[in-house]
Design a protein around this motif. Structure first.
Motif, PDB file in Angstrom:
ATOM      1  N   GLY A  23      45.774  31.365  35.920  1.00 44.43           N
ATOM      2  CA  GLY A  23      44.729  30.350  35.908  1.00 44.43           C
ATOM      3  C   GLY A  23      45.008  29.246  34.914  1.00 44.43           C
ATOM      4  N   ALA A  24      45.526  29.622  33.752  1.00 41.39           N
ATOM      5  CA  ALA A  24      45.835  28.615  32.736  1.00 41.39           C
ATOM      6  C   ALA A  24      46.978  27.708  33.176  1.00 41.39           C
ATOM      7  CB  ALA A  24      46.183  29.304  31.420  1.00 41.39           C
ATOM      8  N   ALA A  25      47.954  28.282  33.861  1.00 37.56           N
ATOM      9  CA  ALA A  25      49.122  27.500  34.268  1.00 37.56           C
ATOM     10  C   ALA A  25      48.879  26.670  35.512  1.00 37.56           C
ATOM     11  CB  ALA A  25      50.313  28.438  34.505  1.00 37.56           C
ATOM     12  N   ALA A  26      48.125  27.221  36.464  1.00 37.59           N
ATOM     13  CA  ALA A  26      47.993  26.580  37.774  1.00 37.59           C
ATOM     14  C   ALA A  26      46.641  25.916  37.995  1.00 37.59           C
ATOM     15  CB  ALA A  26      48.256  27.600  38.890  1.00 37.59           C
ATOM     16  N   GLY A  27      45.648  26.288  37.199  1.00 39.10           N
ATOM     17  CA  GLY A  27      44.350  25.631  37.299  1.00 39.10           C
ATOM     18  C   GLY A  27      43.619  25.847  38.606  1.00 39.10           C
ATOM     19  N   ARG A  28      43.863  26.982  39.247  1.00 38.99           N
ATOM     20  CA  ARG A  28      43.211  27.282  40.521  1.00 38.99           C
ATOM     21  C   ARG A  28      42.734  28.723  40.520  1.00 38.99           C
ATOM     22  NH1 ARG A  28      43.760  22.651  40.977  1.00 38.99           N
ATOM     23  NH2 ARG A  28      44.607  21.351  42.651  1.00 38.99           N
ATOM     24  N   LEU A  29      41.686  28.999  41.293  1.00 41.17           N
ATOM     25  CA  LEU A  29      41.299  30.370  41.586  1.00 41.17           C
ATOM     26  C   LEU A  29      41.875  30.747  42.942  1.00 41.17           C
ATOM     27  CD1 LEU A  29      37.553  30.410  40.472  1.00 41.17           C
ATOM     28  CD2 LEU A  29      39.513  31.443  39.290  1.00 41.17           C
ATOM     29  N   PRO A  30      42.350  31.975  43.102  1.00 44.77           N
ATOM     30  CA  PRO A  30      42.992  32.344  44.363  1.00 44.77           C
ATOM     31  C   PRO A  30      42.008  32.429  45.524  1.00 44.77           C
ATOM     32  CG  PRO A  30      42.860  34.241  42.895  1.00 44.77           C
ATOM     33  CD  PRO A  30      42.439  33.058  42.093  1.00 44.77           C
ATOM     34  N   LYS A  31      42.317  31.686  46.599  1.00 43.51           N
ATOM     35  CA  LYS A  31      41.558  31.825  47.838  1.00 43.51           C
ATOM     36  C   LYS A  31      42.013  33.053  48.611  1.00 43.51           C
ATOM     37  CE  LYS A  31      40.582  26.934  48.827  1.00 43.51           C
ATOM     38  NZ  LYS A  31      40.780  25.838  49.833  1.00 43.51           N
ATOM     39  N   LEU A  32      43.314  33.352  48.499  1.00 43.49           N
ATOM     40  CA  LEU A  32      43.938  34.411  49.272  1.00 43.49           C
ATOM     41  C   LEU A  32      44.789  35.270  48.353  1.00 43.49           C
ATOM     42  CD1 LEU A  32      45.287  32.183  52.202  1.00 43.49           C
ATOM     43  CD2 LEU A  32      43.304  33.711  52.340  1.00 43.49           C
ATOM     44  N   ALA A  33      44.999  36.521  48.774  1.00 45.15           N
ATOM     45  CA  ALA A  33      45.950  37.399  48.093  1.00 45.15           C
ATOM     46  C   ALA A  33      46.597  38.266  49.152  1.00 45.15           C
ATOM     47  CB  ALA A  33      45.258  38.260  47.046  1.00 45.15           C
ATOM     48  N   VAL A  34      47.823  38.689  48.887  1.00 48.86           N
ATOM     49  CA  VAL A  34      48.502  39.614  49.775  1.00 48.86           C
ATOM     50  C   VAL A  34      49.022  40.774  48.944  1.00 48.86           C
ATOM     51  CG1 VAL A  34      50.696  38.349  49.618  1.00 48.86           C
ATOM     52  CG2 VAL A  34      50.300  39.903  51.528  1.00 48.86           C
ATOM     53  N   ASN A  35      48.875  41.979  49.474  1.00 56.75           N
ATOM     54  CA  ASN A  35      49.486  43.164  48.869  1.00 56.75           C
ATOM     55  C   ASN A  35      50.754  43.500  49.638  1.00 56.75           C
ATOM     56  OD1 ASN A  35      46.251  44.663  48.345  1.00 56.75           O
ATOM     57  ND2 ASN A  35      47.529  43.704  46.791  1.00 56.75           N
ATOM     58  N   THR A  36      51.873  43.602  48.922  1.00 52.31           N
ATOM     59  CA  THR A  36      53.139  43.887  49.599  1.00 52.31           C
ATOM     60  C   THR A  36      53.250  45.334  50.050  1.00 52.31           C
ATOM     61  OG1 THR A  36      54.269  44.349  47.502  1.00 52.31           O
ATOM     62  CG2 THR A  36      54.365  42.075  48.337  1.00 52.31           C
ATOM     63  N   HIS A  37      52.448  46.236  49.465  1.00 51.91           N
ATOM     64  CA  HIS A  37      52.384  47.629  49.905  1.00 51.91           C
ATOM     65  C   HIS A  37      51.248  48.296  49.146  1.00 51.91           C
ATOM     66  CE1 HIS A  37      55.024  47.678  46.396  1.00 51.91           C
ATOM     67  NE2 HIS A  37      54.760  48.954  46.245  1.00 51.91           N
ATOM     68  N   GLN A  38      51.052  49.588  49.370  1.00 50.36           N
ATOM     69  CA  GLN A  38      49.848  50.267  48.910  1.00 50.36           C
ATOM     70  C   GLN A  38      49.883  50.753  47.476  1.00 50.36           C
ATOM     71  OE1 GLN A  38      50.651  53.407  51.859  1.00 50.36           O
ATOM     72  NE2 GLN A  38      50.138  54.903  50.283  1.00 50.36           N
ATOM     73  N   HIS A  39      51.027  50.843  46.843  1.00 52.13           N
ATOM     74  CA  HIS A  39      51.119  51.513  45.551  1.00 52.13           C
ATOM     75  C   HIS A  39      50.289  50.815  44.485  1.00 52.13           C
ATOM     76  CE1 HIS A  39      55.139  53.488  46.882  1.00 52.13           C
ATOM     77  NE2 HIS A  39      54.086  54.175  47.288  1.00 52.13           N
ATOM     78  N   GLY A  40      49.737  51.649  43.586  1.00 53.20           N
ATOM     79  CA  GLY A  40      48.742  51.163  42.649  1.00 53.20           C
ATOM     80  C   GLY A  40      49.205  50.102  41.686  1.00 53.20           C
ATOM     81  N   ASP A  41      50.499  50.089  41.350  1.00 51.37           N
ATOM     82  CA  ASP A  41      50.960  49.040  40.437  1.00 51.37           C
ATOM     83  C   ASP A  41      50.878  47.667  41.079  1.00 51.37           C
ATOM     84  OD1 ASP A  41      52.959  50.117  42.077  1.00 51.37           O
ATOM     85  OD2 ASP A  41      54.586  49.635  40.709  1.00 51.37           O
ATOM     86  N   HIS A  42      50.756  47.601  42.388  1.00 50.41           N
ATOM     87  CA  HIS A  42      50.639  46.328  43.102  1.00 50.41           C
ATOM     88  C   HIS A  42      49.227  46.070  43.635  1.00 50.41           C
ATOM     89  CE1 HIS A  42      55.097  45.679  43.353  1.00 50.41           C
ATOM     90  NE2 HIS A  42      55.048  46.981  43.119  1.00 50.41           N
TER      91      HIS A  42
END
Length: 308
Positions: free
Chosen positions: A61-80
């Motif tokens: 947020g500090a670098a890009a000045g935007r709130l995410p409209k979208l997100a994608v999970n590359t797979h199910q594991h908890g670290d992601h």
């Protein structure tokens, strides 16, 4: 906050495209990232703990000045995925169909078993599933920037992997189809499928790869790391075939393996988990997750180290 948490870094790999890199990339220390334009933002993955997810999202947020409209999970594991609940409530999350089901039924978010030491504390995260699911492919437009979400066509790291490809700048977020400089993990996917996925990834012709774990790759490092993956998976296939022929258990087969060039990689005990996957596929049986991790702990000589 520990040393590896201090060293997490937000890196702009191309204008408007960031990678969040968490050294040293071992158990539960993943990479994430984002694609940002004037029209909005797409986040690629979150982090395992509430503290780490907040730090990533605050830095972004500090670098890009935007709130995410979208997100994608590359797979199910908890670290992601466990940090999904720290995303704004209005963020729409996308995942592969099998990934969503895997996270829905994941018991580890409710309490991590003592296979790791120290046992991770996820903090105030809640299970938050994708709102939109993908079977094979989906193209997302973040303003004028096209982001292609693609499934490799079969099980690889898991059964529900997605990559995020930004074709105009040739940046590829691979999720855990790539572990740069540490031991790959395929116990919830397929050894053969992971090997095939390496060739599939190479076909994109990426100039920058953001792997699921490890440093960002560019130039000759891309082909070098993909070749390392090919050799490692072939080693697992050979070790599995030899172990079955000799009547060895997965743990015994792992102990018989000379890791050679891979001996110095972090999380070497994953050879046991990967061989459990090979054996399960060979015998057409379900993988016994508890037995696989108990064998990995035995191989390691104690619980698997974490730094979360």
């Amino acid at each position: 906050m520990n040393a590896t948490e201090d060293s997490a870094e937000l890196i702009e790999v191309r204008p408007g495209i960031h990678a969040w890199v968490q050294p040293d990339g071992s158990w539960w220390l993943n990479n994430a990232g984002a694609v940002t334009t004037a029209a909005g933002q797409l986040v690629v993955d979150t982090c395992a703990t509430a503290t780490r997810a907040r730090r990533f999202l605050d830095a972004l947020g500090a670098a890009a000045g935007r709130l995410p409209k979208l997100a994608v999970n590359t797979h199910q594991h908890g670290d992601h995925t466990y940090g999904n609940s720290l995303l704004p409530a209005e963020t729409v999350i996308i995942g592969q169909e099998k990934m969503r089901e895997g996270l829905r039924s994941d018991p580890i978010i409710d309490g991590c078993p003592p296979f790791w030491a120290p046992v991770p504390d996820w903090g105030d995260v809640e299970r938050r599933l994708p709102d939109v699911t993908v079977a094979d492919a989906l193209t997302v437009h973040v303003g004028e920037r096209r982001v292609e979400l693609r499934h490799p066509g079969g099980p690889a790291h898991t059964t529900g992997d997605l990559i995020a490809w930004v074709p105009d700048v040739r940046v590829l977020f691979t999720g855990d189809l790539v572990f740069a400089g540490l031991t790959p993990l395929v116990f919830m996917g397929s050894v053969q499928g992971a090997l095939a996925a390496v060739d599939w990834l190479a076909e994109f012709g990426a100039e920058v790869i953001v792997p699921g774990h490890g440093p960002i790759l560019s130039g000759d490092d891309i082909s070098r790391v993909l070749d390392e993956h090919r050799r490692y998976y072939r080693l697992v296939l050979q070790a599995g075939a030899a172990g079955i022929e000799r009547g060895l258990s997965p743990l015994e087969a792992a102990r018989a393996v000379e890791l050679g060039e891979f001996a110095g990689w972090a999380d070497a005990e994953r050879i046991v988990l990967n061989l459990h996957r090979f054996y399960a596929d060979h015998h057409d049986t379900e993988l016994d997750l508890i037995a696989a991790f108990m064998d990995a702990v035995t191989y390691n000589g104690g619980p698997l180290p974490t730094r979360v």
